[in-house]
Design an enzyme around this catalytic site. Structure first.
Site, PDB file in Angstrom:
ATOM      1  N   ASP A 111     -13.217  31.436  47.493  1.00  0.00           N
ATOM      2  CA  ASP A 111     -11.802  31.298  47.164  1.00  0.00           C
ATOM      3  C   ASP A 111     -11.251  30.172  48.041  1.00  0.00           C
ATOM      4  OD1 ASP A 111      -9.188  32.060  46.246  1.00  0.00           O
ATOM      5  OD2 ASP A 111      -9.956  34.100  46.044  1.00  0.00           O
ATOM      6  N   ASP A 220      -6.968  28.892  44.597  1.00  0.00           N
ATOM      7  CA  ASP A 220      -5.760  29.712  44.650  1.00  0.00           C
ATOM      8  C   ASP A 220      -4.505  28.893  44.331  1.00  0.00           C
ATOM      9  OD1 ASP A 220      -4.947  32.444  45.640  1.00  0.00           O
ATOM     10  OD2 ASP A 220      -3.728  31.257  47.008  1.00  0.00           O
ATOM     11  N   GLU A 275      -6.708  28.949  39.746  1.00  0.00           N
ATOM     12  CA  GLU A 275      -5.740  29.977  39.360  1.00  0.00           C
ATOM     13  C   GLU A 275      -4.529  29.223  38.827  1.00  0.00           C
ATOM     14  OE1 GLU A 275      -3.356  33.811  41.230  1.00  0.00           O
ATOM     15  OE2 GLU A 275      -3.552  31.985  42.397  1.00  0.00           O
ATOM     16  N   HIS A 348      -7.581  41.032  41.403  1.00  0.00           N
ATOM     17  CA  HIS A 348      -7.086  41.767  42.571  1.00  0.00           C
ATOM     18  C   HIS A 348      -5.559  41.757  42.666  1.00  0.00           C
ATOM     19  CE1 HIS A 348      -6.917  37.604  43.621  1.00  0.00           C
ATOM     20  NE2 HIS A 348      -6.206  37.884  44.688  1.00  0.00           N
ATOM     21  N   ASP A 349      -4.892  41.027  41.780  1.00  0.00           N
ATOM     22  CA  ASP A 349      -3.424  40.958  41.796  1.00  0.00           C
ATOM     23  C   ASP A 349      -2.792  41.767  40.668  1.00  0.00           C
ATOM     24  OD1 ASP A 349      -3.375  39.133  43.936  1.00  0.00           O
ATOM     25  OD2 ASP A 349      -3.535  37.420  42.583  1.00  0.00           O
TER      26      ASP A 349
HETATM   27  C1  GLC Z   1      -2.878  34.067  44.664  1.00  0.00           C
HETATM   28  C2  GLC Z   1      -3.783  35.204  45.072  1.00  0.00           C
HETATM   29  C3  GLC Z   1      -2.938  36.287  45.664  1.00  0.00           C
HETATM   30  C4  GLC Z   1      -2.228  35.738  46.880  1.00  0.00           C
HETATM   31  C5  GLC Z   1      -1.451  34.472  46.541  1.00  0.00           C
HETATM   32  C6  GLC Z   1      -1.073  33.733  47.788  1.00  0.00           C
HETATM   33  O1  GLC Z   1      -2.017  34.422  43.655  1.00  0.00           O
HETATM   34  O2  GLC Z   1      -4.518  35.634  43.970  1.00  0.00           O
HETATM   35  O3  GLC Z   1      -3.670  37.430  46.000  1.00  0.00           O
HETATM   36  O4  GLC Z   1      -1.346  36.699  47.383  1.00  0.00           O
HETATM   37  O5  GLC Z   1      -2.206  33.581  45.772  1.00  0.00           O
HETATM   38  O6  GLC Z   1      -2.222  33.198  48.383  1.00  0.00           O
END
Ligand code: GLC
Length: 582
Positions: A111, A220, A275, A348-349
């Site tokens: 990540d 991310d 992402e 995970h979100d």
């Molecule tokens: C992304 C991650 C999340 C995190 C955010 C800030 O959305 O998936 O878990 O809290 O970024 O890094």
């Protein structure tokens, strides 16, 4: 991607690549498997479960962050990109994980969290010392907004930007009388990508991990890296899709991504999946069109918005199955050929996919299998999240003290503690959509704490582990696990399921999601009943059903396509081979 560019093979006019055919399995290390009894998952725990993942048949593991971190946001706040978080083990453990995965033909992707660091990162520790510190410009600092009377003691944040984790996106720093930007928590200061030194640091750390032989990165919140010019107030009314839309796609984002590709990614046999909050299907090709040399794929958010009100993500919204179908269709039209899609339903979100898009009561097994059938029969690389392959469900938390996610805690603080809202509806919303759902420990078996740890788990184990666990799934040939496994095998054997075009049938049918996949190699019919009632699908337009062969079904091997109308049981799905053209 650079490998094999000399003799590029195409299927259905699409350049093939190993990662386009791959299945990615996301591990949230904290919650996967604890080897040393401290209640927190770790790298040795992951190593001990590699055989399980190899049996499932995945090609790639995406590790949520394992770097050193004070864990304000469970590793998404990194204080050292070159160290492994102590709770997770050591660099030697990481190297063992690499070797052991390689032995099983599994690649690891990391990540890459570089929109922000932790405030405990030494760059930020330095930056906050003084305005002329060498690292000051690694972050985004702005002077307070003066009051209209010019009274500086009544200073305010530089603009009205809101943090995705509640409150202002600016934190005041009294030492230097400036604010720093944090789109997430105040312990996650945003990096200043305008600064070339920052970009070079990022490329350096990327090379460090790629040189260890990793297969690529999940990146991310990648569209947030380039900030809106001028840092003016945002009129949020102009962004009906919410904060992500307001922060994404800044003016220099493509310049940065092209530079990153040129400086780093193109020199390695590795792929990138960004992402993509705030990326619409209209702008997506700018990120993933192969010709532009930026990212290989993005995880878009459209299906995750469908059941939530745009203005307030914690409000539930009803939607029709047709809208769900059309999201997959629009994305496939946008990136399916020009670039590549990434197919996933949860991570995970998010809430657990079976609780959200399926049904976690009577039809849990069938609906979990049908969601898998959907994912593995769409065009794109498939990403699955730990535990979905055994049908793990949302976890019920009754008191705010049981929620550990910073997003939930901040939201409660803002709405209930500060604004005096009623707590019950918010707790219900957090139970429905909250991120703690996906983070409850993996349910391995019926032993204490679901076999996740011999100590006290950091997060509540879902009490349903007695009936929902990996051991039972592996032991039972008709389980959700085996359905996933069969789908992975099927997809590997039938490349049309990877590269073929997709055509929706009976679009307005609000119970059944039906489509054809077709290319020069074959033609397939996929039927998915998304209803908890038996439902019909009429296939009068399909001429070649006579010799249809059922390849996989959630309800056994019945189901000839002999009449025009097919009746599917609640949450039943089937995949037929209509024509093998090879
Ligand atoms: C992304 C991650 C999340 C995190 C955010 C800030 O959305 O998936 O878990 O809290 O970024 O890094």
């Amino acid at each position: 991607m650079n490998p094999s560019s000399g003799d590029q093979k195409t299927i259905n006019g699409i350049n093939t690549a190993w990662w386009k055919e791959a299945v990615i399995y996301q591990i949230y290390p904290r919650s996967f498997c604890d080897s040393d009894g401290d209640g927190v998952g770790d790298l040795q725990g992951i190593i001990s479960k590699l055989d399980y993942l190899a049996e499932l048949g995945v090609d790639v593991i995406w590790l949520s962050p394992v770097y050193q971190s004070p864990n304000d946001d469970n590793g998404y706040d990194i204080s050292d990109y070159y160290q492994i978080m102590e709770e997770f083990g050591s660099m030697a453990d990481f190297d063992t994980l690499m070797q052991e995965s390689k032995r099983r033909d599994i690649k690891i992707i990391m990540d890459l969290v570089v929109n922000h660091t932790s405030d405990e990162h030494h760059w930020f520790q330095e930056a906050q010392k003084s305005k002329d510190n060498l690292y000051r410009d690694y972050y985004i600092w702005k002077a307070p907004r003066q009051s209209t009377q010019g009274d500086s003691s009544a200073s305010q944040p530089p603009n009205n930007w809101e943090s995705i984790f509640s409150g202002s996106a600016w934190e005041y720093h009294s030492n230097t009388n400036e604010y720093y930007l944090h789109l997430f928590s105040k312990k996650q200061p945003d990096l200043n990508w305008e600064n070339k030194a920052v970009r070079e640091e990022v490329y350096k750390l990327m090379r460090f991990w790629l040189d260890k032989g990793i297969g690529g990165f999940r990146m991310d919140v990648i569209p947030f890296m380039s900030k809106r010019e001028g840092f003016a107030d945002i009129d949020y009314e102009n962004f009906p899709d919410g904060l992500a839309e307001a922060y994404a796609n800044g003016p220099k984002i493509h310049e940065y991504l092209q530079e990153m590709r040129e400086q780093v990614m193109q020199h390695y046999p590795a792929f990138s999946v960004g992402e993509g909050p705030g990326i619409s299907p209209e702008v997506a090709p700018l990120y993933v069109d192969e010709k532009r040399k930026e990212l290989d794929m993005i995880f878009h958010f459209d299906h995750l918005q469908l059941d939530r009100e745009n203005k307030d993500l914690w409000q539930k919204k009803d939607y029709r199955l047709q809208e769900f179908k059309e999201i997959f269709e629009r994305w496939d039209e946008s990136v399916g050929r020009k670039g590549w899609g990434a197919i996933y339903l949860g991570n995970h979100d998010t809430a657990r996919i079976v609780s959200r898009f399926g049904q976690d009561g009577e039809h849990r097994e069938a609906s979990a299998k049908t969601l898998a059938t959907l994912m593995f029969t769409q065009r794109g690389t498939v990403g699955i999240y730990q535990g979905d392959e055994i049908g793990m469900t949302n976890v019920q938390l009754d008191d705010i003290s049981e929620f550990l996610d910073i997003q939930a805690i901040n939201l409660y603080q803002e709405r209930v503690v500060e604004n005096g809202e009623d707590s019950a509806p918010l707790l219900a919303a957090l139970n429905r959509f909250g991120r703690d759902n996906a983070r409850s420990p993996f349910q391995w078996d019926q032993s204490e704490h679901s076999g996740f740890t011999s100590g006290t788990p950091w997060q509540t184990v879902n009490p349903n582990y007695i009936s929902i666990n990996a051991q039972d799934n592996v032991d039972s040939p008709n389980s959700i696990f085996h359905h996933y496994k069969q789908l992975i095998t099927l997809r590997r054997a039938h490349s049309t399921l990877v590269y073929g075009d997709c055509q929706i049938l009976d679009r307005e049918n609000d119970n059944v999601y039906a489509y054809l996949r077709e290319d020069e190699r074959g033609k397939y019919l996929i039927l998915l009943n998304f209803s908890e009632h038996s439902s019909e699908f009429t296939h009068k337009t399909i001429a070649d059903t006579e010799n249809a062969q059922l390849l996989i079904g959630t309800h056994g091997n019945e189901g000839e396509l002999s009449s025009n109308t097919v009746r599917l049981a609640a949450y039943e799905s089937r995949v037929y081979l209509l024509a093998d053209k090879q």
